[in-house]
Write a protein that holds these residues in place. Structure first.
Motif, PDB file in Angstrom:
ATOM      1  N   GLN A 262      55.140  82.710  69.557  1.00 41.92           N
ATOM      2  CA  GLN A 262      55.399  82.011  68.300  1.00 41.92           C
ATOM      3  C   GLN A 262      54.295  82.370  67.305  1.00 41.92           C
ATOM      4  OE1 GLN A 262      55.930  77.810  69.095  1.00 41.92           O
ATOM      5  NE2 GLN A 262      58.005  78.162  69.838  1.00 41.92           N
ATOM      6  N   PRO A 263      54.560  83.312  66.393  1.00 40.91           N
ATOM      7  CA  PRO A 263      53.495  83.840  65.531  1.00 40.91           C
ATOM      8  C   PRO A 263      52.831  82.793  64.644  1.00 40.91           C
ATOM      9  CG  PRO A 263      55.663  84.618  64.820  1.00 40.91           C
ATOM     10  CD  PRO A 263      55.847  83.978  66.152  1.00 40.91           C
ATOM     11  N   LEU A 264      53.592  81.796  64.165  1.00 39.75           N
ATOM     12  CA  LEU A 264      52.987  80.791  63.297  1.00 39.75           C
ATOM     13  C   LEU A 264      52.043  79.881  64.073  1.00 39.75           C
ATOM     14  CD1 LEU A 264      56.058  79.809  61.084  1.00 39.75           C
ATOM     15  CD2 LEU A 264      54.369  81.618  60.726  1.00 39.75           C
ATOM     16  N   LEU A 265      52.403  79.579  65.313  1.00 43.23           N
ATOM     17  CA  LEU A 265      51.535  78.754  66.160  1.00 43.23           C
ATOM     18  C   LEU A 265      50.259  79.513  66.515  1.00 43.23           C
ATOM     19  CD1 LEU A 265      51.199  76.074  67.675  1.00 43.23           C
ATOM     20  CD2 LEU A 265      52.412  77.094  69.613  1.00 43.23           C
ATOM     21  N   ARG A 266      50.407  80.795  66.849  1.00 45.53           N
ATOM     22  CA  ARG A 266      49.211  81.615  67.110  1.00 45.53           C
ATOM     23  C   ARG A 266      48.306  81.627  65.884  1.00 45.53           C
ATOM     24  NH1 ARG A 266      52.794  85.747  68.615  1.00 45.53           N
ATOM     25  NH2 ARG A 266      51.925  87.031  66.934  1.00 45.53           N
ATOM     26  N   TYR A 267      48.905  81.831  64.717  1.00 38.05           N
ATOM     27  CA  TYR A 267      48.117  81.927  63.486  1.00 38.05           C
ATOM     28  C   TYR A 267      47.364  80.624  63.217  1.00 38.05           C
ATOM     29  CZ  TYR A 267      46.861  83.385  58.768  1.00 38.05           C
ATOM     30  OH  TYR A 267      46.164  83.748  57.648  1.00 38.05           O
TER      31      TYR A 267
ATOM     32  N   ILE B  97      43.699  90.695  70.459  1.00 33.25           N
ATOM     33  CA  ILE B  97      43.509  91.663  69.377  1.00 33.25           C
ATOM     34  C   ILE B  97      43.788  91.013  68.032  1.00 33.25           C
ATOM     35  CG2 ILE B  97      44.359  93.825  68.383  1.00 33.25           C
ATOM     36  CD1 ILE B  97      45.077  94.687  71.268  1.00 33.25           C
ATOM     37  N   GLU B  98      44.921  90.331  67.922  1.00 31.64           N
ATOM     38  CA  GLU B  98      45.349  89.754  66.653  1.00 31.64           C
ATOM     39  C   GLU B  98      44.422  88.637  66.198  1.00 31.64           C
ATOM     40  OE1 GLU B  98      49.681  88.467  65.103  1.00 31.64           O
ATOM     41  OE2 GLU B  98      48.847  87.131  66.642  1.00 31.64           O
ATOM     42  N   GLY B  99      43.939  87.819  67.156  1.00 30.63           N
ATOM     43  CA  GLY B  99      43.114  86.673  66.815  1.00 30.63           C
ATOM     44  C   GLY B  99      41.628  86.900  66.941  1.00 30.63           C
TER      45      GLY B  99
ATOM     46  N   ILE C 259      38.923  93.236  61.418  1.00 33.08           N
ATOM     47  CA  ILE C 259      40.110  92.458  61.065  1.00 33.08           C
ATOM     48  C   ILE C 259      39.855  90.994  61.344  1.00 33.08           C
ATOM     49  CG2 ILE C 259      41.063  93.106  63.339  1.00 33.08           C
ATOM     50  CD1 ILE C 259      43.826  92.511  62.229  1.00 33.08           C
ATOM     51  N   ASP C 260      39.995  90.175  60.310  1.00 29.43           N
ATOM     52  CA  ASP C 260      39.912  88.720  60.451  1.00 29.43           C
ATOM     53  C   ASP C 260      41.181  88.165  59.818  1.00 29.43           C
ATOM     54  OD1 ASP C 260      39.377  86.055  60.562  1.00 29.43           O
ATOM     55  OD2 ASP C 260      37.459  86.132  59.515  1.00 29.43           O
ATOM     56  N   THR C 261      42.165  87.852  60.645  1.00 33.51           N
ATOM     57  CA  THR C 261      43.499  87.527  60.137  1.00 33.51           C
ATOM     58  C   THR C 261      43.553  86.212  59.371  1.00 33.51           C
ATOM     59  OG1 THR C 261      43.957  86.700  62.379  1.00 33.51           O
ATOM     60  CG2 THR C 261      44.846  88.854  61.804  1.00 33.51           C
ATOM     61  N   VAL C 262      42.545  85.344  59.522  1.00 31.26           N
ATOM     62  CA  VAL C 262      42.489  84.121  58.723  1.00 31.26           C
ATOM     63  C   VAL C 262      41.287  84.162  57.781  1.00 31.26           C
ATOM     64  CG1 VAL C 262      43.748  82.671  60.345  1.00 31.26           C
ATOM     65  CG2 VAL C 262      41.277  82.941  60.602  1.00 31.26           C
ATOM     66  N   GLY C 263      40.767  85.360  57.533  1.00 31.26           N
ATOM     67  CA  GLY C 263      39.625  85.539  56.647  1.00 31.26           C
ATOM     68  C   GLY C 263      39.857  86.694  55.693  1.00 31.26           C
ATOM     69  N   HIS C 264      38.990  87.682  55.767  1.00 29.00           N
ATOM     70  CA  HIS C 264      39.032  88.764  54.786  1.00 29.00           C
ATOM     71  C   HIS C 264      40.270  89.642  54.891  1.00 29.00           C
ATOM     72  CE1 HIS C 264      37.987  91.906  57.751  1.00 29.00           C
ATOM     73  NE2 HIS C 264      37.073  91.056  58.230  1.00 29.00           N
ATOM     74  N   TYR C 265      40.996  89.551  56.035  1.00 26.50           N
ATOM     75  CA  TYR C 265      42.200  90.368  56.201  1.00 26.50           C
ATOM     76  C   TYR C 265      43.467  89.586  55.863  1.00 26.50           C
ATOM     77  CZ  TYR C 265      44.359  94.642  58.007  1.00 26.50           C
ATOM     78  OH  TYR C 265      45.035  95.841  58.135  1.00 26.50           O
ATOM     79  N   ALA C 266      43.317  88.365  55.338  1.00 28.88           N
ATOM     80  CA  ALA C 266      44.462  87.531  54.973  1.00 28.88           C
ATOM     81  C   ALA C 266      44.805  87.713  53.496  1.00 28.88           C
ATOM     82  CB  ALA C 266      44.152  86.069  55.257  1.00 28.88           C
ATOM     83  N   ARG C 267      46.055  87.377  53.124  1.00 27.28           N
ATOM     84  CA  ARG C 267      46.484  87.363  51.729  1.00 27.28           C
ATOM     85  C   ARG C 267      47.211  86.047  51.451  1.00 27.28           C
ATOM     86  NH1 ARG C 267      47.013  91.735  48.394  1.00 27.28           N
ATOM     87  NH2 ARG C 267      47.483  90.063  46.925  1.00 27.28           N
ATOM     88  N   PRO C 268      46.445  84.937  51.387  1.00 24.80           N
ATOM     89  CA  PRO C 268      47.086  83.625  51.182  1.00 24.80           C
ATOM     90  C   PRO C 268      47.824  83.515  49.860  1.00 24.80           C
ATOM     91  CG  PRO C 268      44.704  83.477  50.931  1.00 24.80           C
ATOM     92  CD  PRO C 268      44.996  84.836  51.487  1.00 24.80           C
ATOM     93  N   ASP C 269      47.494  84.388  48.906  1.00 25.57           N
ATOM     94  CA  ASP C 269      48.229  84.377  47.643  1.00 25.57           C
ATOM     95  C   ASP C 269      49.650  84.919  47.814  1.00 25.57           C
ATOM     96  OD1 ASP C 269      46.897  86.792  48.273  1.00 25.57           O
ATOM     97  OD2 ASP C 269      47.244  87.558  46.250  1.00 25.57           O
ATOM     98  N   LEU C 270      49.886  85.641  48.902  1.00 19.46           N
ATOM     99  CA  LEU C 270      51.200  86.217  49.174  1.00 19.46           C
ATOM    100  C   LEU C 270      51.891  85.560  50.365  1.00 19.46           C
ATOM    101  CD1 LEU C 270      50.334  90.023  48.796  1.00 19.46           C
ATOM    102  CD2 LEU C 270      51.380  88.514  47.090  1.00 19.46           C
ATOM    103  N   LEU C 271      51.129  85.251  51.414  1.00 15.74           N
ATOM    104  CA  LEU C 271      51.680  84.705  52.652  1.00 15.74           C
ATOM    105  C   LEU C 271      50.790  83.578  53.151  1.00 15.74           C
ATOM    106  CD1 LEU C 271      52.363  88.121  54.426  1.00 15.74           C
ATOM    107  CD2 LEU C 271      54.124  86.603  53.515  1.00 15.74           C
ATOM    108  N   SER C 272      51.388  82.418  53.438  1.00 13.29           N
ATOM    109  CA  SER C 272      50.608  81.291  53.952  1.00 13.29           C
ATOM    110  C   SER C 272      51.469  80.461  54.895  1.00 13.29           C
ATOM    111  CB  SER C 272      50.072  80.418  52.808  1.00 13.29           C
ATOM    112  OG  SER C 272      51.137  79.882  52.050  1.00 13.29           O
ATOM    113  N   LEU C 273      50.822  79.589  55.667  1.00 12.93           N
ATOM    114  CA  LEU C 273      51.482  78.777  56.682  1.00 12.93           C
ATOM    115  C   LEU C 273      51.517  77.313  56.244  1.00 12.93           C
ATOM    116  CD1 LEU C 273      52.592  78.333  59.586  1.00 12.93           C
ATOM    117  CD2 LEU C 273      50.211  78.179  60.357  1.00 12.93           C
ATOM    118  N   LEU C 274      52.692  76.683  56.363  1.00 10.20           N
ATOM    119  CA  LEU C 274      52.864  75.273  56.051  1.00 10.20           C
ATOM    120  C   LEU C 274      52.879  74.481  57.352  1.00 10.20           C
ATOM    121  CD1 LEU C 274      53.522  73.113  53.843  1.00 10.20           C
ATOM    122  CD2 LEU C 274      55.945  73.559  54.322  1.00 10.20           C
ATOM    123  N   VAL C 275      52.008  73.482  57.476  1.00  9.04           N
ATOM    124  CA  VAL C 275      51.862  72.708  58.711  1.00  9.04           C
ATOM    125  C   VAL C 275      52.141  71.236  58.436  1.00  9.04           C
ATOM    126  CG1 VAL C 275      50.257  71.998  60.530  1.00  9.04           C
ATOM    127  CG2 VAL C 275      50.147  74.326  59.612  1.00  9.04           C
ATOM    128  N   ASN C 276      52.970  70.608  59.284  1.00  8.43           N
ATOM    129  CA  ASN C 276      53.226  69.172  59.208  1.00  8.43           C
ATOM    130  C   ASN C 276      52.385  68.471  60.264  1.00  8.43           C
ATOM    131  OD1 ASN C 276      54.163  66.566  59.086  1.00  8.43           O
ATOM    132  ND2 ASN C 276      56.224  67.016  59.808  1.00  8.43           N
TER     133      ASN C 276
END
Length: 349
Positions: free
Chosen positions: A194-199, A245-247, A320-337
């Motif tokens: 589940q990619p969103l949960l991993r992220y 690798i991804e995280g 690669i820092d997928t929640v840091g310098h390698y992220a593009r929150p202006d284009l892609l972001s995660l919504l959490v309830n």
């Protein structure tokens, strides 16, 4: 807590070869010994499962393990008959399984907590959790104090698993806890797909991740039965490695095994794709995905161990820092309830 340096070689508290330093600020030195269980559960037997859990905690403690991970529903074992037998044929099996699932607040759990406290380690324990007349695929994060500092449930049991276990709520989105040995996370089985949960776990700052899996086997003969590659131990191994690798996190796979003598106990005699002895694929990966531990054979029982340095995470995150310098929150972001739903809502007057 006073400062204490623990030597993994001989238990001495003064040697310059010391491995982990605990202080009253609960901050950890960078070097940690991680262990992942690869073993056969006490199938459908709560007491046998608890005794084996405590035995493995003691074994890991003797080996100087600081963070120990157990497989998915380790207590009382993963019931593969869900996949191979019909719902009607599984009626008695399910009844027995429910009776031997673990209640979170119970004498059995308190015995496990005491063993963790005596060992002074951080444990992520996977088990079939019973609450009333419902079951969940639970993970309890047990601190070196013996306290359950966090509990979560698999947020979406997979395929036929949904006939036995319920779903986790919003509290199960928290997958990482602070420990004296770094930030420790955990997911169950196909939660790793589940990619969103991993992220979201990466966003929680995970440093050591426990990947809890059931026994999984190699591809069966296509002439015997149709099967999917993603339902094999090799695929699950690769998925866990990719999470490292991804995280950019250390990942410890903990997996169950199954032996020939327990096929009948599992209602699995003559049922492909089951292979005995088999099922295990435990490993520990570095934050660049490199295997760090000695490989156990497919059906071999033991604890996979690796000494890790948390500062190596910085080396991977430089690239690669997928929640840091390698992220593009202006284009892609995660919504959490973050709010859990309830079966009952009290109306205000």
């Amino acid at each position: 807590m006073t400062d204490l340096t623990v030597n993994l070689k001989n238990g001495d508290t003064s040697s310059e070869d010391s491995f982990v330093v605990l202080s009253d600020t609960s901050s950890a030195m960078s070097k940690v010994r991680v262990g992942a269980v690869q073993a056969e559960p006490g199938w459908f037997d709560l007491e046998e499962s608890v005794e084996k859990t405590i035995s493995l905690i003691n074994q890991a403690s003797e080996k100087g393990v600081n963070v120990l991970g157990f497989p998915e529903v380790w207590i009382p074992g993963y019931p593969w008959a869900l996949w191979t037998n019909s719902a009607i044929d599984n009626g008695e099996m399910v009844h027995k399984y429910m009776a031997n699932s673990l209640v979170r607040d119970s004498p059995q759990m308190r015995r496990i907590q005491q063993a963790v406290k005596d060992a002074g380690m951080q444990v992520v324990l996977g088990y079939s959790e019973r609450e009333g007349a419902s079951l969940y695929m639970g993970q309890s994060f047990i601190a070196p104090t013996g306290e359950v500092v966090h509990h979560r449930r698999k947020i979406k049991p997979t395929h036929v698993e949904r006939t036995l276990w319920g779903e986790g709520q919003a509290e199960s989105l928290t997958t990482v806890v602070d420990t004296p040995f770094g930030k420790v996370g955990g997911l169950n089985c196909w939660e790793h797909l589940q990619p969103l949960l991993r992220y979201y776990e990466y966003a929680q700052g995970v440093q050591i991740h426990i990947a809890s899996w059931p026994a999984e086997f190699c591809m069966p003969d296509p002439k015997v039965m149709a099967w999917q590659y993603h339902e094999t131990g090799e695929a699950s191994y690769r998925a866990s490695q990719f999470m490292a690798i991804e995280g950019q996190t250390f990942v410890a796979i903990a997996s169950q095994i199954l032996t020939e003598k327990n096929l009948e106990r599992n209602f699995l005699v003559g049922k492909p794709p089951i292979k005995t002895p088999g099922g295990g694929f435990s490993m520990i990966f570095g934050p660049d995905g490199k295997p760090l531990a000695e490989h156990l054979e497919d059906g071999e029982e033991g604890i996979v161990i690796a000494d890790v340095d948390l500062t190596d995470i910085d080396r991977a995150k430089t690239f690669i820092d997928t929640v840091g310098h390698y992220a593009r929150p202006d284009l892609l972001s995660l919504l959490v309830n973050p709010s859990a739903d309830s079966c009952i809502t009290m109306m205000k007057k």
